[in-house]
Enzyme design. Sequence first.
Site, PDB file in Angstrom:
ATOM      1  N   SER A 109      40.831  13.540  61.453  1.00 33.32           N
ATOM      2  CA  SER A 109      42.307  13.510  61.530  1.00 33.32           C
ATOM      3  C   SER A 109      42.782  13.713  62.959  1.00 33.32           C
ATOM      4  N   PHE A 147      52.337  13.312  65.891  1.00 29.52           N
ATOM      5  CA  PHE A 147      53.153  12.158  65.490  1.00 29.52           C
ATOM      6  C   PHE A 147      54.128  12.600  64.413  1.00 29.52           C
ATOM      7  N   GLY A 148      55.406  12.512  64.702  1.00 29.66           N
ATOM      8  CA  GLY A 148      56.400  12.994  63.749  1.00 29.66           C
ATOM      9  C   GLY A 148      57.171  11.872  63.083  1.00 29.66           C
ATOM     10  N   LEU A 149      56.749  11.532  61.876  1.00 29.13           N
ATOM     11  CA  LEU A 149      57.475  10.530  61.092  1.00 29.13           C
ATOM     12  C   LEU A 149      58.024  11.173  59.812  1.00 29.13           C
ATOM     13  N   SER A 156      57.251   9.085  51.587  1.00 32.70           N
ATOM     14  CA  SER A 156      56.883   7.684  51.371  1.00 32.70           C
ATOM     15  C   SER A 156      57.952   6.733  51.882  1.00 32.70           C
ATOM     16  N   ALA A 261      45.946   3.726  62.408  1.00 37.41           N
ATOM     17  CA  ALA A 261      45.374   4.970  61.874  1.00 37.41           C
ATOM     18  C   ALA A 261      44.721   4.738  60.514  1.00 37.41           C
ATOM     19  N   ARG A 287      15.483  18.970  43.134  1.00 40.54           N
ATOM     20  CA  ARG A 287      15.825  19.871  42.032  1.00 40.54           C
ATOM     21  C   ARG A 287      15.021  19.510  40.782  1.00 40.54           C
ATOM     22  N   GLY A 358      25.066  20.388  40.167  1.00 38.77           N
ATOM     23  CA  GLY A 358      25.284  21.450  39.191  1.00 38.77           C
ATOM     24  C   GLY A 358      26.128  22.563  39.804  1.00 38.77           C
ATOM     25  N   GLU A 382      49.187   9.141  55.408  1.00 40.42           N
ATOM     26  CA  GLU A 382      49.114   7.752  55.908  1.00 40.42           C
ATOM     27  C   GLU A 382      49.420   6.762  54.791  1.00 40.42           C
TER      28      GLU A 382
HETATM   29  P1  TGC Z   1      59.846  -2.570  55.087  1.00 43.31           P
HETATM   30  O1  TGC Z   1      61.205  -3.159  54.772  1.00 43.31           O
HETATM   31  O2  TGC Z   1      58.651  -3.085  54.371  1.00 43.31           O
HETATM   32  O3  TGC Z   1      59.581  -2.719  56.632  1.00 43.31           O
HETATM   33  C1  TGC Z   1      60.534  -2.275  57.591  1.00 43.31           C
HETATM   34  C2  TGC Z   1      60.331  -3.085  58.859  1.00 43.31           C
HETATM   35  O4  TGC Z   1      59.032  -2.839  59.389  1.00 43.31           O
HETATM   36  C3  TGC Z   1      58.271  -4.061  59.440  1.00 43.31           C
HETATM   37  N1  TGC Z   1      56.907  -3.718  59.072  1.00 43.31           N
HETATM   38  C4  TGC Z   1      55.921  -3.622  59.944  1.00 43.31           C
HETATM   39  N2  TGC Z   1      55.858  -3.881  61.247  1.00 43.31           N
HETATM   40  C5  TGC Z   1      54.695  -3.689  61.875  1.00 43.31           C
HETATM   41  N3  TGC Z   1      53.597  -3.248  61.242  1.00 43.31           N
HETATM   42  C6  TGC Z   1      53.615  -2.975  59.925  1.00 43.31           C
HETATM   43  N4  TGC Z   1      52.533  -2.515  59.312  1.00 43.31           N
HETATM   44  C7  TGC Z   1      54.811  -3.166  59.212  1.00 43.31           C
HETATM   45  N5  TGC Z   1      55.193  -2.999  57.925  1.00 43.31           N
HETATM   46  C8  TGC Z   1      56.481  -3.345  57.857  1.00 43.31           C
HETATM   47  C9  TGC Z   1      58.946  -4.969  58.445  1.00 43.31           C
HETATM   48  O5  TGC Z   1      58.706  -6.317  58.753  1.00 43.31           O
HETATM   49  C10 TGC Z   1      60.393  -4.585  58.624  1.00 43.31           C
HETATM   50  O6  TGC Z   1      60.840  -5.186  59.832  1.00 43.31           O
HETATM   51  P2  TGC Z   1      62.385  -5.616  59.999  1.00 43.31           P
HETATM   52  O7  TGC Z   1      62.416  -6.268  61.336  1.00 43.31           O
HETATM   53  O8  TGC Z   1      62.673  -6.556  58.862  1.00 43.31           O
HETATM   54  O9  TGC Z   1      63.182  -4.354  59.906  1.00 43.31           O
HETATM   55  O10 TGC Z   1      59.946  -0.989  54.933  1.00 43.31           O
HETATM   56  P3  TGC Z   1      60.302  -0.099  53.689  1.00 43.31           P
HETATM   57  O11 TGC Z   1      61.376   0.852  54.115  1.00 43.31           O
HETATM   58  O12 TGC Z   1      60.558  -0.929  52.452  1.00 43.31           O
HETATM   59  O13 TGC Z   1      58.971   0.769  53.491  1.00 43.31           O
HETATM   60  C11 TGC Z   1      57.788   0.153  53.136  1.00 43.31           C
HETATM   61  C12 TGC Z   1      56.658   1.207  52.931  1.00 43.31           C
HETATM   62  C13 TGC Z   1      57.004   2.084  51.727  1.00 43.31           C
HETATM   63  C14 TGC Z   1      55.398   0.436  52.638  1.00 43.31           C
HETATM   64  C15 TGC Z   1      56.434   2.023  54.192  1.00 43.31           C
HETATM   65  O14 TGC Z   1      57.552   2.650  54.624  1.00 43.31           O
HETATM   66  C16 TGC Z   1      55.268   2.988  54.092  1.00 43.31           C
HETATM   67  O15 TGC Z   1      54.195   2.626  54.523  1.00 43.31           O
HETATM   68  N6  TGC Z   1      55.430   4.262  53.552  1.00 43.31           N
HETATM   69  C17 TGC Z   1      54.389   5.258  53.601  1.00 43.31           C
HETATM   70  C18 TGC Z   1      54.720   6.262  54.698  1.00 43.31           C
HETATM   71  C19 TGC Z   1      53.502   6.710  55.454  1.00 43.31           C
HETATM   72  O16 TGC Z   1      52.443   6.119  55.393  1.00 43.31           O
HETATM   73  N7  TGC Z   1      53.682   7.755  56.242  1.00 43.31           N
HETATM   74  C20 TGC Z   1      52.619   8.232  57.051  1.00 43.31           C
HETATM   75  C21 TGC Z   1      53.097   9.309  57.981  1.00 43.31           C
HETATM   76  S1  TGC Z   1      51.973   9.657  59.308  1.00 43.31           S
HETATM   77  C22 TGC Z   1      50.705  10.447  58.556  1.00 43.31           C
HETATM   78  O17 TGC Z   1      50.595  10.599  57.383  1.00 43.31           O
HETATM   79  C23 TGC Z   1      49.672  10.943  59.466  1.00 43.31           C
HETATM   80  S2  TGC Z   1      48.369  11.702  58.688  1.00 43.31           S
HETATM   81  C24 TGC Z   1      47.637  12.238  60.063  1.00 43.31           C
HETATM   82  C25 TGC Z   1      46.231  12.597  59.947  1.00 43.31           C
HETATM   83  O18 TGC Z   1      45.336  11.701  59.935  1.00 43.31           O
HETATM   84  O19 TGC Z   1      45.978  13.841  60.002  1.00 43.31           O
HETATM   85  P1  FAD Z   2      56.412  11.649  48.257  1.00 41.50           P
HETATM   86  O1  FAD Z   2      56.835  10.477  49.078  1.00 41.50           O
HETATM   87  O2  FAD Z   2      57.476  12.584  47.783  1.00 41.50           O
HETATM   88  O3  FAD Z   2      55.575  11.101  47.012  1.00 41.50           O
HETATM   89  C1  FAD Z   2      55.345  11.902  45.840  1.00 41.50           C
HETATM   90  C2  FAD Z   2      54.734  10.996  44.770  1.00 41.50           C
HETATM   91  O4  FAD Z   2      55.656   9.952  44.443  1.00 41.50           O
HETATM   92  C3  FAD Z   2      53.436  10.300  45.249  1.00 41.50           C
HETATM   93  O5  FAD Z   2      52.524  10.233  44.204  1.00 41.50           O
HETATM   94  C4  FAD Z   2      53.911   8.901  45.609  1.00 41.50           C
HETATM   95  O6  FAD Z   2      52.880   7.926  45.477  1.00 41.50           O
HETATM   96  C5  FAD Z   2      55.022   8.689  44.574  1.00 41.50           C
HETATM   97  N1  FAD Z   2      55.969   7.686  45.046  1.00 41.50           N
HETATM   98  C6  FAD Z   2      56.860   7.786  46.064  1.00 41.50           C
HETATM   99  N2  FAD Z   2      57.545   6.645  46.209  1.00 41.50           N
HETATM  100  C7  FAD Z   2      57.079   5.794  45.270  1.00 41.50           C
HETATM  101  C8  FAD Z   2      57.371   4.444  44.907  1.00 41.50           C
HETATM  102  N3  FAD Z   2      58.269   3.720  45.568  1.00 41.50           N
HETATM  103  N4  FAD Z   2      56.689   3.909  43.878  1.00 41.50           N
HETATM  104  C9  FAD Z   2      55.742   4.615  43.206  1.00 41.50           C
HETATM  105  N5  FAD Z   2      55.406   5.880  43.498  1.00 41.50           N
HETATM  106  C10 FAD Z   2      56.089   6.457  44.514  1.00 41.50           C
HETATM  107  N6  FAD Z   2      53.124  12.840  58.370  1.00 41.50           N
HETATM  108  C11 FAD Z   2      53.425  12.593  59.671  1.00 41.50           C
HETATM  109  O7  FAD Z   2      54.444  11.988  59.992  1.00 41.50           O
HETATM  110  N7  FAD Z   2      52.566  12.989  60.651  1.00 41.50           N
HETATM  111  C12 FAD Z   2      51.419  13.657  60.396  1.00 41.50           C
HETATM  112  O8  FAD Z   2      50.668  13.991  61.320  1.00 41.50           O
HETATM  113  C13 FAD Z   2      51.109  13.962  59.039  1.00 41.50           C
HETATM  114  N8  FAD Z   2      50.002  14.692  58.741  1.00 41.50           N
HETATM  115  C14 FAD Z   2      49.786  15.092  57.440  1.00 41.50           C
HETATM  116  C15 FAD Z   2      48.744  15.973  57.166  1.00 41.50           C
HETATM  117  C16 FAD Z   2      48.542  16.416  55.860  1.00 41.50           C
HETATM  118  C17 FAD Z   2      47.460  17.389  55.572  1.00 41.50           C
HETATM  119  C18 FAD Z   2      49.369  15.936  54.816  1.00 41.50           C
HETATM  120  C19 FAD Z   2      49.155  16.366  53.403  1.00 41.50           C
HETATM  121  C20 FAD Z   2      50.399  15.063  55.097  1.00 41.50           C
HETATM  122  C21 FAD Z   2      50.637  14.638  56.413  1.00 41.50           C
HETATM  123  N9  FAD Z   2      51.719  13.812  56.723  1.00 41.50           N
HETATM  124  C22 FAD Z   2      52.012  13.518  58.035  1.00 41.50           C
HETATM  125  C23 FAD Z   2      52.667  13.429  55.690  1.00 41.50           C
HETATM  126  C24 FAD Z   2      52.182  12.325  54.755  1.00 41.50           C
HETATM  127  O9  FAD Z   2      52.211  11.090  55.377  1.00 41.50           O
HETATM  128  C25 FAD Z   2      53.051  12.358  53.505  1.00 41.50           C
HETATM  129  O10 FAD Z   2      52.688  13.521  52.784  1.00 41.50           O
HETATM  130  C26 FAD Z   2      52.896  11.121  52.655  1.00 41.50           C
HETATM  131  O11 FAD Z   2      53.393   9.985  53.316  1.00 41.50           O
HETATM  132  C27 FAD Z   2      53.600  11.264  51.291  1.00 41.50           C
HETATM  133  O12 FAD Z   2      54.878  11.771  51.432  1.00 41.50           O
HETATM  134  P2  FAD Z   2      55.340  13.023  50.515  1.00 41.50           P
HETATM  135  O13 FAD Z   2      54.322  14.077  50.642  1.00 41.50           O
HETATM  136  O14 FAD Z   2      56.743  13.341  50.893  1.00 41.50           O
HETATM  137  O15 FAD Z   2      55.283  12.487  49.030  1.00 41.50           O
END
Ligand code: TGC
Ligand code: FAD
Length: 409
Positions: A109, A147-149, A156, A261, A287, A358, A382
Amino acid sequence: MVIFVPKICIKMKTDQYTHPDHYALDDLLTEEHKLIRDTARAWVKKEVSPIIDEHYEKATFPKHLLKGLGEIGAFGPYIPTEYGGAGLDQISYGIIMQELERSDSGLRSTASVQSSLVMYPIWRYGSEEQKQKYLPKLATGEMMGCFGLTEPDHGSNPSGMTTNYKEDGDHVILNGAKMWISNSPFAHIAVVWAKNEEGRIHGLIVEKGMEGFTAPEMHGKLSLRASTTGELIFDNVRVPKSNILPGRSGLGAPLSCLDSARFGIAWGALGAAMDCYDQALRYSKERMQFGVPIGSFQLVQKKLAEMITEITKAQLLTYRLGQLREAGKASTAQISMAKRNNVEIALNIAREARQIHGGMGITSEYSIMRHMANLESVVTYEGTHDIHLLITGAEITGIPAFTREKPNL
Ligand code: TGC
Ligand code: FAD
């Protein structure tokens, strides 16, 4: 029937792993890939394996490893050398993530965040001045980033974010909060996604020490315990306009970082799966029950055979994804499929490996429970498992199913 149990298996410890390569995939790797893998593996074995359990139990991140991570090229492997990166290809990036996560998802991570979520946006969307200022130090680990998203009410659905900034001369005033941010308590800088006065999303580099910016640690995690997670709180923080990433705005900017990522996570999860498989295979030969090694029972062999089948399929998926990404052709949905698949198979393999061990499987003598608990974070961050399913669904049907009419409650 005589069952051959190689002697070397008997004294093997959990950090003495083999390399599952059932389809001779090593033949697809270059000599450089193999050298990178062996270097990362040897470093992990020497520096990480002896200490990771203790950090996991105490819920601390082993910060003394940051320099070494920089030295093996784990920070920005594919960032060009002119900016301090290792200038490697995408498959090399994947291989390094695989080897780190064989040890612990938390370690991977830290490297994922630094490489794909901090260095990548600065490299892709930063000004030349920003690249020169931050990238070389990030590459060595002298400077760490986060990274703050995600926000408390927007996980989500990041497009709903409320963190925002207003113009104030040559500065902007930033307000809002981010949650679940890996490395934030000790990071020197944060790449923060916030809306401007028109509601357009931009990336800003916020530095520790800027007045009104705090990053408290979050406690109580039962998963990813060897990784530090925190919040980001912005209370009227004055950020110079020169810290805004000029290259791209809109949600697509942070989502493109997630592509990078998630690619690394697909490889990383495979590493955790390999480690669980290695241990289960070894244990099944050591075992003895009913006078024979448990590996001689068909039901145990079924578990092992299914594990190596899933690992092999995931290896093929991941290798091909690496080729596509290197050629600049990997789609978001292809990356989603690999992230989702590989984390799921890794979780299933961890559960099966735990059963093969086990009662011993629930102890910290083996890394299996640690992997299993870690992977519960990896399957959520992610993009959750189901969000990745929907990304694939949207691509194959052309109909995004992320939102629906608000119910009339
Ligand atoms: P949507 O309408 O699909 O897209 C909005 C705009 O973005 C463009 N786009 C992209 N552009 C570049 N690369 C991509 N992969 C892209 N995907 C979409 C798209 O064309 C559009 O552009 P425009 O010009 O039309 O505005 O967006 P939506 O609001 O419907 O959301 C789609 C969804 C749900 C798939 C997306 O928001 C999503 O992936 N949600 C999950 C959030 C997530 O993954 N968060 C992660 C936070 S960081 C983290 O967790 C770090 S963990 C760190 C560790 O490893 O410890
Ligand atoms: P929610 O979005 O509230 O989702 C809850 C449940 O609802 C899930 O089961 C989901 O699949 C479901 N759900 C939501 N929307 C839908 C839909 N449209 N259709 C069907 N099901 C849906 N974020 C950062 O920005 N930076 C980081 O560095 C980072 N690090 C992290 C480290 C850890 C250890 C953890 C646990 C999380 C981290 N995150 C980070 C945040 C992570 O990306 C979010 O936890 C993740 O994107 C899910 O968001 P949430 O926890 O708010 O769940």
